[in-house]
Design a protein around this motif. Structure first.
Motif: not given
Length: 260
Positions: A162-189
């Motif tokens: 979860r730490s790896y995904l947060q640091a490398n992916c979650a800045h885009c894979h978050m709500k309204w993060g800019g990508g077109n994938a409808e999922f999130q990768l935040l470690a806080t969830m």
């Protein structure tokens, strides 16, 4: 501001050369944070061969082929393409939902840092002592959330993944993060809230049989893992990454395998 360097001989720190320095410029605007009261502009500076100066990159991005001495490569040498991002490419990740400046947050800053001369201290504690916060910390740094080093095998594999995904992916894979994938990768969830478990991928199968974004216990059908191990079109992250992190993908594969 951050400077990126590369070892010209793998495993030899003395061979490290500066490649580029990236700078984010902040401009305060009228309004409020909710409606956009600021703008950040990204600039890339290329270091010269003498390592004496870095020149502002004017053109829309640039690639440079590097020759790396590597005992593990065929013939002892490998080629690697380094991409210098354009100003518009900077905004693909440095977005308003991600608060523009990636990494400067409690999760990633809340750990010890070696400041030199034998001084090792928690970065959050140092920031507080320097008076960088507008308000007192709500808790002691030890009680605040933090990420772990994904390479640290003494940490739980769930926390590492979860730490790896947060640091490398979650800045885009978050709500309204800019990508077109409808999922999130935040470690806080919680993982059940991310929208990835047994969810169909929206960008095709990429040759996998009946894939899902994340299939607990089945790495071979997990698209999240496949996209991280893929090069070229469809690779994730799709900006600033063209080398597979073998250690990270092996760890993530084991994490997926043990999920139920």
């Amino acid at each position: 501001m951050k400077t990126f360097s590369m070892e010209m001989e793998a495993g030899n720190p003395a061979s490290r050369r500066r490649l580029e320095t990236r700078l984010l410029q902040f401009e305060q605007l009228a309004g409020s944070e909710e409606v956009g009261d600021q703008v950040w502009r990204g600039y890339t500076y290329l270091w010269n061969d003498d390592q004496t100066d870095a020149i502002l990159l004017e053109e829309p991005g640039k690639d440079r082929e590097l020759t790396i001495k590597d005992a593990n490569a065929v013939g002892g040498v490998r080629k690697q393409t380094w991409h210098f991002p354009s100003r518009s490419e900077c905004t693909l990740c440095h977005t308003m939902p991600a608060k523009y400046v990636l990494g400067v947050n409690t999760l990633q800053m809340n750990h010890s840092h070696d400041y030199g001369n034998g001084v090792v201290a928690n970065q959050i504690d140092v920031f507080e002592k320097l008076g960088l916060f507008k308000e007192p910390l709500p808790k002691k740094s030890a009680e605040l959330p933090h990420l772990v080093n994904y390479r640290d095998a003494t940490q739980p594999i769930e926390a590492r993944a979860r730490s790896y995904l947060q640091a490398n992916c979650a800045h885009c894979h978050m709500k309204w993060g800019g990508g077109n994938a409808e999922f999130q990768l935040l470690a806080t969830m919680a993982i059940e809230e991310l929208g990835i478990v047994n969810a169909k991928p929206g960008q095709g199968a990429f040759g996998l049989t009946d894939p899902r974004i994340l299939v607990p216990g089945d790495p071979d059908r997990t698209m999240l893992l496949h996209r991280l191990t893929k090069l070229g079109l469809g690779r994730m992250p799709h900006v600033g990454s063209n080398v597979v992190d073998e250690q990270a993908t092996a760890m993530l594969k084991e994490w997926v395998r043990q999920l139920k």
